[in-house]
Design an enzyme around this catalytic site. Structure first.
Site, PDB file in Angstrom:
ATOM      1  N   LEU A 183      12.465 -40.661   5.358  1.00 49.27           N
ATOM      2  CA  LEU A 183      12.069 -39.402   6.004  1.00 49.27           C
ATOM      3  C   LEU A 183      10.689 -38.975   5.529  1.00 49.27           C
ATOM      4  CD1 LEU A 183      12.673 -37.049   7.863  1.00 49.27           C
ATOM      5  CD2 LEU A 183      13.917 -35.946   5.982  1.00 49.27           C
ATOM      6  N   ARG A 235      19.722 -22.554  -7.632  1.00 52.72           N
ATOM      7  CA  ARG A 235      20.731 -22.201  -8.625  1.00 52.72           C
ATOM      8  C   ARG A 235      20.253 -21.162  -9.626  1.00 52.72           C
ATOM      9  NH1 ARG A 235      21.409 -27.711  -7.648  1.00 52.72           N
ATOM     10  NH2 ARG A 235      20.124 -28.367  -9.418  1.00 52.72           N
ATOM     11  N   ALA A 250      10.386 -36.620  -7.332  1.00 52.30           N
ATOM     12  CA  ALA A 250      10.251 -36.926  -8.754  1.00 52.30           C
ATOM     13  C   ALA A 250      10.276 -38.432  -8.914  1.00 52.30           C
ATOM     14  CB  ALA A 250      11.397 -36.291  -9.539  1.00 52.30           C
ATOM     15  N   CYS A 300       0.109   0.986   7.378  1.00 54.35           N
ATOM     16  CA  CYS A 300      -0.382   1.311   6.035  1.00 54.35           C
ATOM     17  C   CYS A 300      -1.681   2.104   6.104  1.00 54.35           C
ATOM     18  CB  CYS A 300      -0.596   0.028   5.237  1.00 54.35           C
ATOM     19  SG  CYS A 300       0.959  -0.803   4.810  1.00 54.35           S
ATOM     20  N   GLU A 314       0.826  -1.212   0.000  1.00 55.22           N
ATOM     21  CA  GLU A 314       0.000   0.000   0.000  1.00 55.22           C
ATOM     22  C   GLU A 314       0.860   1.261   0.000  1.00 55.22           C
ATOM     23  OE1 GLU A 314      -2.032  -2.913   2.949  1.00 55.22           O
ATOM     24  OE2 GLU A 314      -0.062  -2.614   2.046  1.00 55.22           O
ATOM     25  N   GLU A 335      12.696 -32.509   0.708  1.00 56.10           N
ATOM     26  CA  GLU A 335      13.283 -33.332  -0.358  1.00 56.10           C
ATOM     27  C   GLU A 335      13.970 -34.524   0.284  1.00 56.10           C
ATOM     28  OE1 GLU A 335      15.490 -31.487  -3.424  1.00 56.10           O
ATOM     29  OE2 GLU A 335      14.194 -29.725  -3.546  1.00 56.10           O
TER      30      GLU A 335
END
Length: 366
Positions: A297, A207, A154, A84, A52, A292
């Site tokens: 885990l 990266r 994946a 704000c 704002e 990941e």
């Protein structure tokens, strides 16, 4: 254009702050006058001016009499920046349209009340569902004070995360791996098990140029992480936390000398108590974690109830093999009706791969 159209401009602005505002929310704003958008801006980074204030200060036209569209209820308290609500009132804005209310107890309706007190028309709930989804991490963190955890993996079309020889580079395409880098920038922490460190020796960094790398959290019950591991060697560059049940200070000293933060976590059975780990990480201001983790885990995280969402990348490949690893191992459930439930799938294609984003929980029946 309608109110929803202007709010979607503000939402688009808010997303520009992704990964830079944590643990604060992403917020966008748009100024409209005489049916024209005269200004749009967002909360650029943690500690900086809110959306704002940015949109008002950077507008090149007089804002008096304008309408303000903002994705989150304006703050009304002094924090790292002034309220704000003050600049909105002082600017002469006549109407404020809000996407979602702020659950922060310091705000929580007080911002709206302050604006109305000064004769400003306030309309709430414009594109509310979209604004709530925009900041689901923030809303969870404010309410529970623990990180929002996204489990990412994946796999091949037959559900394998590695071949029978343990090889996994690369399952998905370069495009999908680039999307993972964006997730690493988006969330404040990235968590993996010591098994992943021993097998792959990853850096666990983002990266992408100009983006932020998350704090690295390694679950290492018995402190087996090699001192030569990338996450240890680069600990002075990127915050690195070793969560362990080890209590021998002499064993910890070499890691601390390299800049690693040692975090003591009690055991739950034979493994770290992940709920307590989440509490400790939340106390450090870590609002979100990309898990990941490694298959064991992953199971422990699901069993402990700390996982809130899943990012599942599926490659158009088949590995086969009874010894090939799957995304979730551990003991597993005994009966089908004990399964960890996923709901609200969002499906997209990235290069040759498919990404399915799930929320963890029981789907609500309409």
């Amino acid at each position: 254009m309608e109110d929803r159209d202007y709010m979607r401009i503000a939402i688009k602005e808010a997303k520009k702050g992704e990964g830079f505002t944590n643990p604060n929310p992403m917020v966008g704003a748009a100024l409209v006058k005489d049916g024209r958008v005269i200004g749009k801006d967002f909360h650029h980074r943690y500690g900086g001016f809110h959306a704002e204030r940015n949109v008002i200060l950077n507008c090149r036209e007089p804002v008096e009499g304008a309408k303000l569209y903002v994705t989150l209820e304006p703050c009304c308290h002094y924090g790292k920046t002034p309220p704000c609500t003050d600049i909105i009132i002082e600017s002469g804005i006549r109407e404020v349209y809000i996407g979602s209310m702020d659950p922060n107890p310091l705000v929580a309706g007080k911002g709206v009340k302050q604006l109305k007190k000064h004769g400003i028309k306030v309309v709430t709930g414009v594109c509310e569902a979209e604004c709530l989804e925009l900041n689901r991490v923030f809303f969870h963190y404010i309410k529970h004070k623990t990180p929002y955890v996204i489990m990412k993996y994946a796999m091949t079309a037959d559900g394998k995360i590695a071949t029978r020889t343990g090889k996994s580079k690369w399952i998905t395409s370069e495009a999908a791996r680039g999307r993972v880098q964006e997730s690493r920038h988006k969330y404040m922490g990235i968590m993996a098990g010591v098994g992943t460190v021993l097998l792959d020796n990853p850096r666990l960094t983002c990266r992408l140029e100009g983006k932020r790398s998350p704090a690295r959290i390694i679950c290492d019950t018995h402190l087996r992480t090699p001192l030569t591991a990338e996450v240890v060697q680069t600990a002075r560059e990127i915050p690195t936390i070793l969560a362990t049940a080890e209590t021998d200070s002499k064993k910890m000293e070499p890691y601390q000398a390299k800049g690693v933060q040692m975090l003591a976590v009690p055991l739950e059975g034979e493994r770290l108590d992940l709920k307590i780990l989440m509490q400790k990480l939340g106390e450090q201001g870590i609002d979100s974690i990309l898990l990941e983790g490694g298959a064991i885990l992953n199971y422990s995280a699901l069993k402990s109830g700390i996982v809130h969402a899943v990012e599942m990348y599926i490659a158009p490949k088949l590995f086969g093999g009874t010894q090939a690893k799957t995304p979730v191992e551990g003991l597993g459930v005994e009966l089908p009706d004990q399964a960890f439930q996923l709901c609200d799938p969002k499906i997209s294609q990235i290069g040759e791969d498919i990404l399915i984003e799930w929320k963890v929980g029981v789907c609500l029946q309409e």
